[in-house]
Design a protein around this motif. Structure first.
Motif, PDB file in Angstrom:
ATOM      1  N   GLY A   1       0.797  -1.229   0.000  1.00 20.69           N
ATOM      2  CA  GLY A   1       0.000   0.000   0.000  1.00 20.69           C
ATOM      3  C   GLY A   1       0.823   1.269   0.000  1.00 20.69           C
ATOM      4  O   GLY A   1       0.298   2.374  -0.078  1.00 20.69           O
ATOM      5  N   SER A   2       2.137   1.106   0.074  1.00 22.22           N
ATOM      6  CA  SER A   2       3.006   2.268   0.149  1.00 22.22           C
ATOM      7  C   SER A   2       3.044   2.988  -1.198  1.00 22.22           C
ATOM      8  O   SER A   2       3.357   2.386  -2.216  1.00 22.22           O
ATOM      9  CB  SER A   2       4.409   1.801   0.545  1.00 22.22           C
ATOM     10  OG  SER A   2       5.310   2.868   0.499  1.00 22.22           O
ATOM     11  N   ALA A   3       2.725   4.273  -1.211  1.00 22.31           N
ATOM     12  CA  ALA A   3       2.740   5.016  -2.474  1.00 22.31           C
ATOM     13  C   ALA A   3       3.339   6.396  -2.279  1.00 22.31           C
ATOM     14  O   ALA A   3       2.940   7.139  -1.386  1.00 22.31           O
ATOM     15  CB  ALA A   3       1.325   5.131  -3.033  1.00 22.31           C
ATOM     16  N   GLU A   4       4.277   6.711  -3.119  1.00 15.75           N
ATOM     17  CA  GLU A   4       4.946   8.010  -3.096  1.00 15.75           C
ATOM     18  C   GLU A   4       5.417   8.402  -1.701  1.00 15.75           C
ATOM     19  O   GLU A   4       5.279   9.545  -1.271  1.00 15.75           O
ATOM     20  CB  GLU A   4       4.041   9.080  -3.691  1.00 15.75           C
ATOM     21  CG  GLU A   4       3.968   8.959  -5.203  1.00 15.75           C
ATOM     22  CD  GLU A   4       2.754   9.653  -5.800  1.00 15.75           C
ATOM     23  OE1 GLU A   4       2.208  10.554  -5.149  1.00 15.75           O
ATOM     24  OE2 GLU A   4       2.374   9.277  -6.912  1.00 15.75           O
ATOM     25  N   GLY A   5       5.927   7.420  -1.009  1.00 20.03           N
ATOM     26  CA  GLY A   5       6.488   7.716   0.304  1.00 20.03           C
ATOM     27  C   GLY A   5       5.478   7.798   1.427  1.00 20.03           C
ATOM     28  O   GLY A   5       5.834   8.034   2.574  1.00 20.03           O
TER      29      GLY A   5
END
Ligand code: SF4
Lengths: 226, 305
Positions: A163-167
């Motif tokens: 689920g990690s997106a753009e930090g």
């Protein structure tokens, strides 16, 4: 430090109930620094309670007092006779303070005026952020100083999740993905290889899951007999 | 051969595998789920059954999996680490095996705050990597995560998910490798809308030879409407939909047909990418279209292995 937040006034009113001799007890340590339960806040809450009682035509005496630390008998003992004067004490310390006084003097009615939130630090004036869960088995050496147990919403030890997106964490764009930070840090340090190791399941028995924790240090105990 | 599930056999035979997905209902009435399973019979090699997907309470994946087994179909039960600790997970996997379930898919799970019990305590006793490793050791070494020995062997085909569209991008292949080392045999990816990024990821996968160690099934979801596309883009964690795809749906007269076409084209492209072992078709709330998609993508009939 321990970071707290004052309970909503309405809830404090409920807790005060029909008691008419009320002491708001501030604590001079962590909660003073995080502007939630020090002398200033204790006086403010006492003033608010006074105004409210007056408005409701309720006879009440509300005082404020702040001691250095509510979590040590030494400081609590010094004001015992003052505490005895009140029907109820609204403690603005963390939950440890409330329980320390309760255990020391069971006849006193000490109630919480604060929600104890977390162990953390101020990122800037007015913003506090959690950094440690007190898991009892620190892993900061593995991640070079960023705690995945606390800062990852899933406490992943082999992150990041999908689920990690753009930090940012999948939970909210306001939350940094802890594993993004760890990856970045290890990458900057040229230590990405270390992430190849599969970290085994954590032994949570050293955390709260092993029940309330107690540390006994024979070397510093007074009654150790040595 | 590990357990000899149909999925494992299809993959091992070198055929392009096809899996479908079924979401259990928010009730104990699973007639609709059975109906969809029946519709897909002969069109998919195995069925994923989601585990309280998006943290919404639903009938258990293992219970639905057991019903599929009774129907003569093959489930892949999903197991997330969100709701169960290691005691419960291991026990459930043993139970699933006892019920005839042969495929297990390991995931972190969407955070409980997304679901209908946002106040729930998230368990996260172990993470998905530890889950894979733990279940592999249980199967291959006959030991529980805590080290004690099982009384009898247990077997299952182990899979996991990977999201080539999540960040940090470079780390996504490292993470795949970590999962392979932890013990997975197959991987299903997050829905692919950004084929270019997927191809780039597959290049990195091939560079490390990972496609030879694990069967990668590309995730495909047919878009039913413009609203659905926008919803997924903005609300489903881990999904990216490029603007071109949204524009294509927007510009199409028959939006549903366009959505199907995109899905079919995606599968056709996947078939061409070296190292892709199959497609995982997730047609949630549009299950009846799976046979058509599979057929039009040239994947019907399914191999009899
Ligand atoms: S997005 Fe990052 S911080 Fe959030 S749950 Fe996943 S790994 Fe943890």
């Amino acid at each position: 430090m321990i970071v707290g937040e004052r309970k909503p006034f309405e809830q404090i009113e409920e807790i005060v109930d029909s008691n008419s001799k009320i002491l708001v007890l501030g604590c001079g340590t962590c909660v003073t620094v995080c502007l939630a339960g020090g002398q200033k806040e204790a006086e403010e809450l006492a003033a608010s309670l006074r105004i409210k009682c007056k408005k409701d035509n309720k006879q009440a005496e509300v005082d404020a007092l702040t001691i250095e630390r509510q979590c040590e008998y030494e400081f609590v003992d010094q004001v015992k006779s003052r505490l005895d004067e009140y029907e109820i004490i609204i403690s603005l310390a963390c939950g440890v303070g409330v329980q320390t006084i309760t255990e020391r003097y069971p006849s006193l009615l000490v109630m919480p005026g604060l929600n104890t939130k977390f162990m953390g630090y101020p990122l800037e004036q007015g913003v506090w952020s959690e950094r440690c869960l007190g898991c009892g088995d620190c892993v900061l050496h593995l991640t070079r100083g960023i705690c995945p147990v606390t800062r990852c919403a899933k406490s992943i030890l082999n992150g990041p999740c999908g689920g990690s997106a753009e930090g940012k964490c999948e939970l909210s764009p306001e939350i940094d993905c802890a594993w993004h930070l760890i990856h970045e840090r290890l990458s900057n340090l040229g230590r990405l290889k270390e992430l190849e190791t599969i970290q085994p399941p954590k032994d949570w028995s050293s955390s709260h899951h092993g029940g309330p924790r107690t540390i006994v240090r024979e070397d510093v105990r007074l009654d150790s007999g040595e | 051969m590990i357990v000899g599930s149909n999925l494992e056999k299809v993959i091992n035979s070198g055929n392009f595998a096809v899996t479908g997905e079924l979401g259990p209902p928010k009730s104990a009435d699973i007639e609709t789920l059975k109906h969809h399973a029946e519709e897909m019979r002969h069109y998919v090699d195995a069925y994923n059954i989601t585990d309280n997907q998006t943290a919404i309470v639903r009938t258990s994946s293992i219970a639905c999996g057991a019903v599929l087994v009774q129907m003569g179909l093959e489930p892949i039960i999903q197991i997330t680490v969100r709701d169960r600790n290691r005691v419960c997970i291991q026990s459930d996997v043993l139970g699933a095996s006892a019920l005839g379930i042969k495929n297990v898919l390991c995931l972190s799970g969407d955070h409980q705050q997304f679901g209908n019990e946002p106040g729930a305590k998230g368990v996260y006793d172990i993470d998905s990597m530890q889950l894979i490793k733990g279940l592999k050791d249980m199967r291959d070494d006959g030991v529980f995560m805590g080290g004690e020995e099982l009384e009898a062997p247990v077997s299952y085909y182990l899979g996991a998910v990977e999201n080539p569209f999540a960040d940090p991008f470079e780390y996504r292949v490292d993470r795949l490798e970590k999962k392979v080392n932890a013990g997975v045999s197959f991987i299903q990816t997050q829905c692919i809308f950004d084929l270019e990024r997927f191809k780039k990821w597959m290049e990195l996968v091939r560079e490390r030879g990972l496609h030879k160690k694990v069967a990668i099934l590309g995730g495909v979801t047919p878009i039913k409407s413009l609203g659905a596309a926008r919803y997924m883009k903005n609300n489903v964690s881990g999904i990216t939909i490029p603007d071109e795809v949204i524009d294509r749906i927007k510009g199409a007269e028959k939006k549903k047909e366009e959505g199907l076409k995109i899905a079919i084209e995606t599968i056709e492209q996947l078939k061409e990418i070296e190292g892709v072992a199959g497609a995982h078709v997730m047609a949630i709330a549009w299950e009846e279209k799976v046979p058509e998609i599979v057929e039009r993508a040239g994947l019907y009939p399914r191999p009899n292995v």
